[in-house]
Design an enzyme around this catalytic site. Sequence first.
Site, PDB file in Angstrom:
ATOM      1  N   VAL A  93      15.238  39.153  -0.279  1.00 46.79           N
ATOM      2  CA  VAL A  93      16.341  39.943  -0.820  1.00 46.79           C
ATOM      3  C   VAL A  93      15.881  41.395  -0.830  1.00 46.79           C
ATOM      4  O   VAL A  93      14.813  41.705  -1.368  1.00 46.79           O
ATOM      5  CB  VAL A  93      16.740  39.483  -2.237  1.00 46.79           C
ATOM      6  CG1 VAL A  93      17.839  40.377  -2.800  1.00 46.79           C
ATOM      7  CG2 VAL A  93      17.184  38.025  -2.224  1.00 46.79           C
ATOM      8  N   GLY A 103      18.825  35.689  -4.692  1.00 46.30           N
ATOM      9  CA  GLY A 103      17.807  34.697  -4.357  1.00 46.30           C
ATOM     10  C   GLY A 103      18.161  33.325  -4.899  1.00 46.30           C
ATOM     11  O   GLY A 103      18.064  32.318  -4.201  1.00 46.30           O
ATOM     12  N   ASN A 130       2.131  37.321  -5.237  1.00 47.61           N
ATOM     13  CA  ASN A 130       3.535  37.705  -5.415  1.00 47.61           C
ATOM     14  C   ASN A 130       4.046  37.181  -6.762  1.00 47.61           C
ATOM     15  O   ASN A 130       4.820  36.227  -6.833  1.00 47.61           O
ATOM     16  CB  ASN A 130       4.376  37.186  -4.253  1.00 47.61           C
ATOM     17  CG  ASN A 130       5.766  37.767  -4.231  1.00 47.61           C
ATOM     18  OD1 ASN A 130       6.233  38.352  -5.211  1.00 47.61           O
ATOM     19  ND2 ASN A 130       6.443  37.591  -3.109  1.00 47.61           N
ATOM     20  N   TYR A 137      10.386  31.372  -9.105  1.00 49.37           N
ATOM     21  CA  TYR A 137      10.397  29.960  -8.699  1.00 49.37           C
ATOM     22  C   TYR A 137      10.130  29.043  -9.882  1.00 49.37           C
ATOM     23  O   TYR A 137      10.771  27.995 -10.023  1.00 49.37           O
ATOM     24  CB  TYR A 137       9.390  29.723  -7.572  1.00 49.37           C
ATOM     25  CG  TYR A 137       9.726  30.464  -6.290  1.00 49.37           C
ATOM     26  CD1 TYR A 137      11.046  30.635  -5.877  1.00 49.37           C
ATOM     27  CD2 TYR A 137       8.729  31.002  -5.504  1.00 49.37           C
ATOM     28  CE1 TYR A 137      11.344  31.314  -4.714  1.00 49.37           C
ATOM     29  CE2 TYR A 137       9.024  31.681  -4.326  1.00 49.37           C
ATOM     30  CZ  TYR A 137      10.334  31.833  -3.945  1.00 49.37           C
ATOM     31  OH  TYR A 137      10.632  32.502  -2.792  1.00 49.37           O
TER      32      TYR A 137
END
Length: 171
Positions: A93, A103, A130, A137
């Site tokens: 994104v 996302g 990241n 997530y």
Amino acid sequence: MSGSLPPIDVRPASVGDVSLILRFIKELAAYERAEQQVVATEASLRASLFGEGARAHALICRVAGADAGFAVYFFNYSTWQGRQGLYLEDLYVSPAYRNAGAGKKMLQHLARMAVTKGCGRFEWSVLDWNEPAVAFYESIGAVAMTEWVRYRLEGEGLAQLAKDSGAGSTA
């Protein structure tokens, strides 16, 4: 982006999106500090995503009518489950549209596809540094598969193994 969330649309990519996909790939590579590794071209994307026998697929995400991101995925297979899975190769994104829900919308689209197609798994990889992606997530319930180590063979190593006669093999 602040206030109420703008309208988000996710759709399958078409051959007319090839230049946009390549732009997003280059943006993603820059974010991942790997610009020099991008060798994809519009021609290679056209062939691999839309050509005869293409096995990989792409989605385009638009936020408030503007191109905001993409996802590339393919179907893999689990021998233990005896059925296919869905593997997300890339999700990206653009910075201007992060935190707008783009996302998550693409992941929901892919999750629905995986369920509809009877997939036993929906998997992807993320760089360990990241932290924003890892947090995102985990916020949607994804679990890190920390006991698995990913291996890669490419370039000269791949070519060498392909031409190796197999002499001295231990496998």
